[in-house]
Design a protein around this motif. Structure first.
Motif, mmCIF file in Angstrom:
data_model
loop_
_atom_site.group_PDB
_atom_site.id
_atom_site.type_symbol
_atom_site.label_atom_id
_atom_site.label_comp_id
_atom_site.label_asym_id
_atom_site.label_seq_id
_atom_site.Cartn_x
_atom_site.Cartn_y
_atom_site.Cartn_z
ATOM 1 N N LYS A 24 2.288 -15.309 3.510
ATOM 2 C CA LYS A 24 1.034 -15.392 4.264
ATOM 3 C C LYS A 24 0.192 -14.126 4.124
ATOM 4 O O LYS A 24 -1.034 -14.201 4.039
ATOM 5 C CB LYS A 24 1.352 -15.651 5.732
ATOM 6 N N TYR A 25 0.823 -12.945 4.082
ATOM 7 C CA TYR A 25 0.078 -11.687 4.136
ATOM 8 C C TYR A 25 0.143 -10.817 2.882
ATOM 9 O O TYR A 25 -0.557 -9.807 2.804
ATOM 10 C CB TYR A 25 0.543 -10.850 5.345
ATOM 11 N N PHE A 26 0.967 -11.175 1.915
ATOM 12 C CA PHE A 26 1.183 -10.306 0.761
ATOM 13 C C PHE A 26 -0.124 -9.926 0.048
ATOM 14 O O PHE A 26 -0.407 -8.749 -0.158
ATOM 15 C CB PHE A 26 2.161 -10.947 -0.233
ATOM 16 N N TYR A 27 -0.926 -10.914 -0.345
ATOM 17 C CA TYR A 27 -2.146 -10.613 -1.102
ATOM 18 C C TYR A 27 -3.143 -9.817 -0.271
ATOM 19 O O TYR A 27 -3.777 -8.888 -0.750
ATOM 20 C CB TYR A 27 -2.801 -11.892 -1.632
ATOM 21 N N GLN A 28 -3.279 -10.182 0.970
ATOM 22 C CA GLN A 28 -4.192 -9.477 1.873
ATOM 23 C C GLN A 28 -3.776 -8.009 2.004
ATOM 24 O O GLN A 28 -4.607 -7.104 1.953
ATOM 25 C CB GLN A 28 -4.153 -10.180 3.227
ATOM 26 N N MET A 29 -2.472 -7.765 2.146
ATOM 27 C CA MET A 29 -1.965 -6.407 2.275
ATOM 28 C C MET A 29 -2.118 -5.631 0.958
ATOM 29 O O MET A 29 -2.405 -4.433 0.976
ATOM 30 C CB MET A 29 -0.514 -6.429 2.755
ATOM 31 N N CYS A 30 -1.947 -6.323 -0.161
ATOM 32 C CA CYS A 30 -2.139 -5.667 -1.465
ATOM 33 C C CYS A 30 -3.584 -5.217 -1.625
ATOM 34 O O CYS A 30 -3.849 -4.101 -2.079
ATOM 35 C CB CYS A 30 -1.760 -6.603 -2.606
ATOM 36 N N LEU A 31 -4.519 -6.076 -1.252
ATOM 37 C CA LEU A 31 -5.930 -5.702 -1.368
ATOM 38 C C LEU A 31 -6.257 -4.510 -0.488
ATOM 39 O O LEU A 31 -7.005 -3.622 -0.879
ATOM 40 C CB LEU A 31 -6.821 -6.889 -1.013
ATOM 41 N N TYR A 32 -5.693 -4.474 0.689
ATOM 42 C CA TYR A 32 -5.877 -3.332 1.596
ATOM 43 C C TYR A 32 -5.330 -2.064 0.938
ATOM 44 O O TYR A 32 -5.953 -1.009 0.962
ATOM 45 C CB TYR A 32 -5.153 -3.635 2.904
ATOM 46 N N THR A 33 -4.163 -2.179 0.309
ATOM 47 C CA THR A 33 -3.475 -1.027 -0.282
ATOM 48 C C THR A 33 -4.140 -0.559 -1.570
ATOM 49 O O THR A 33 -4.160 0.642 -1.862
ATOM 50 C CB THR A 33 -1.991 -1.375 -0.533
ATOM 51 N N ILE A 34 -4.703 -1.483 -2.332
ATOM 52 C CA ILE A 34 -5.352 -1.128 -3.602
ATOM 53 C C ILE A 34 -6.448 -0.089 -3.376
ATOM 54 O O ILE A 34 -6.652 0.799 -4.189
ATOM 55 C CB ILE A 34 -5.895 -2.393 -4.303
ATOM 56 N N LYS A 35 -7.136 -0.170 -2.237
ATOM 57 C CA LYS A 35 -8.179 0.812 -1.930
ATOM 58 C C LYS A 35 -7.586 2.223 -1.850
ATOM 59 O O LYS A 35 -8.192 3.179 -2.300
ATOM 60 C CB LYS A 35 -8.866 0.476 -0.602
ATOM 61 N N SER A 36 -6.395 2.339 -1.283
ATOM 62 C CA SER A 36 -5.758 3.651 -1.125
ATOM 63 C C SER A 36 -5.113 4.146 -2.416
ATOM 64 O O SER A 36 -4.926 5.343 -2.584
ATOM 65 C CB SER A 36 -4.682 3.585 -0.039
ATOM 66 N N THR A 37 -4.758 3.225 -3.302
ATOM 67 C CA THR A 37 -4.082 3.607 -4.544
ATOM 68 C C THR A 37 -5.056 3.691 -5.716
ATOM 69 O O THR A 37 -4.626 3.716 -6.866
ATOM 70 C CB THR A 37 -2.938 2.623 -4.886
ATOM 71 N N GLU A 38 -6.338 3.715 -5.396
ATOM 72 C CA GLU A 38 -7.395 3.821 -6.410
ATOM 73 C C GLU A 38 -7.251 2.756 -7.496
ATOM 74 O O GLU A 38 -7.374 3.032 -8.689
ATOM 75 C CB GLU A 38 -7.425 5.224 -7.006
ATOM 76 N N GLY A 39 -6.974 1.531 -7.077
ATOM 77 C CA GLY A 39 -6.924 0.409 -8.003
ATOM 78 C C GLY A 39 -5.597 0.192 -8.701
ATOM 79 O O GLY A 39 -5.489 -0.684 -9.554
ATOM 80 N N ASN A 40 -4.571 0.956 -8.358
ATOM 81 C CA ASN A 40 -3.262 0.800 -8.993
ATOM 82 C C ASN A 40 -2.535 -0.390 -8.355
ATOM 83 O O ASN A 40 -1.873 -0.271 -7.332
ATOM 84 C CB ASN A 40 -2.449 2.095 -8.826
#
Length: 188
Positions: A24-40
C-alpha cells in the motif's frame, strides 16, 4: 482492510498484513525518499525497505493509536536521517535543511498521485519508459533524446505518442492531467 487493523495483525506476527501495508505505501514512501536521496532510486528503495524491516522487528515495542501512514513516514524520516548521519564525516554538522519534514495531509495526497504516476510509468514498455523519462525528468528535446538513445527523431515521437496513449488509458483523468502539469513544469 484498514491500516489500524493491519497494524494489529502485524503486532500479532502476521507477515501477510505487513506485506499488504508494504504494498500500500511502498511507492509513496519511495517517492518521498527520492527527494532526500537526490534521485537515487536504488537508495530510496533500500531505505524504505529498511523502514519496513525495522517496523517488523520492533512491532512489539511500537504503539500506533491514530495514523499508521503518519507513523510510517515519521519512521522513514528517522531512517533517512540515520542513513545520512552515518555517511557524513563527523566534523561536518548535519543541517535541518538537509532533510524533508514529514508530510502534511495535502502532501500525502500529492505523494499518492506521484505514486500512481510512478507505477503507471513503470508499466510502460522499456523504450517508451526511457523516452518519456528523458523528456519529462531531464527536459530533453526530441532531437536530444534521439541522439542520446541512438534512435531517430520519428522513433522518439512515436514512443512519446504511445507513452501518452497508454498513460491516458491507465490513469484516471485527474492523474493524467497531474502528469501533464508535471511535464509542463519540468520542461521550463
Amino acid at each position: 482492510m484498514e491500516d489500524l487493523d493491519l497494524w494489529k495483525n502485524i503486532k500479532d506476527g502476521n507477515k501477510g498484513a505487513l506485506k499488504k501495508l508494504h504494498s500500500k505505501y511502498f511507492y509513496q514512501m519511495c517517492l518521498y525518499t527520492i527527494k532526500s536521496t537526490e534521485g537515487n532510486t536504488a537508495l530510496a528503495e533500500e531505505l524504505v525497505s529498511d523502514c519496513f524491516i525495522k517496523l517488523w522487528e520492533q512491532r512489539n515495542k511500537i504503539e500506533i493509536k491514530n495514523s499508521v501512514e503518519h507513523y510510517l513516514f515519521l519512521m522513514l524520516h528517522n531512517v533517512i536521517v540515520d542513513h545520512f548521519r552515518k555517511k557524513r564525516i563527523l566534523t561536518e554538522p548535519l543541517l535541518e535543511k538537509d532533510f524533508i519534514a514529514p508530510a502534511n495531509e495535502k502532501e500525502f495526497d500529492d505523494q499518492k498521485q506521484y505514486a500512481r504516476l510512478y507505477k503507471a510509468v513503470k508499466k510502460l514498455p522499456s523504450q517508451c519508459q526511457k523516452v518519456l523519462e528523458l523528456a519529462v525528468y531531464e527536459s530533453l528535446s526530441y532531437n536530444e533524446i534521439a541522439e542520446k538513445l541512438h534512435i531517430s527523431r520519428n522513433t522518439v515521437k512515436t514512443q512519446m505518442g504511445r507513452a501518452y496513449k497508454q498513460l491516458r488509458e491507465m490513469l484516471d483523468p485527474k492523474d493524467f492531467n497531474f502528469f501533464l502539469l508535471i511535464k509542463k513544469k519540468n520542461s521550463h
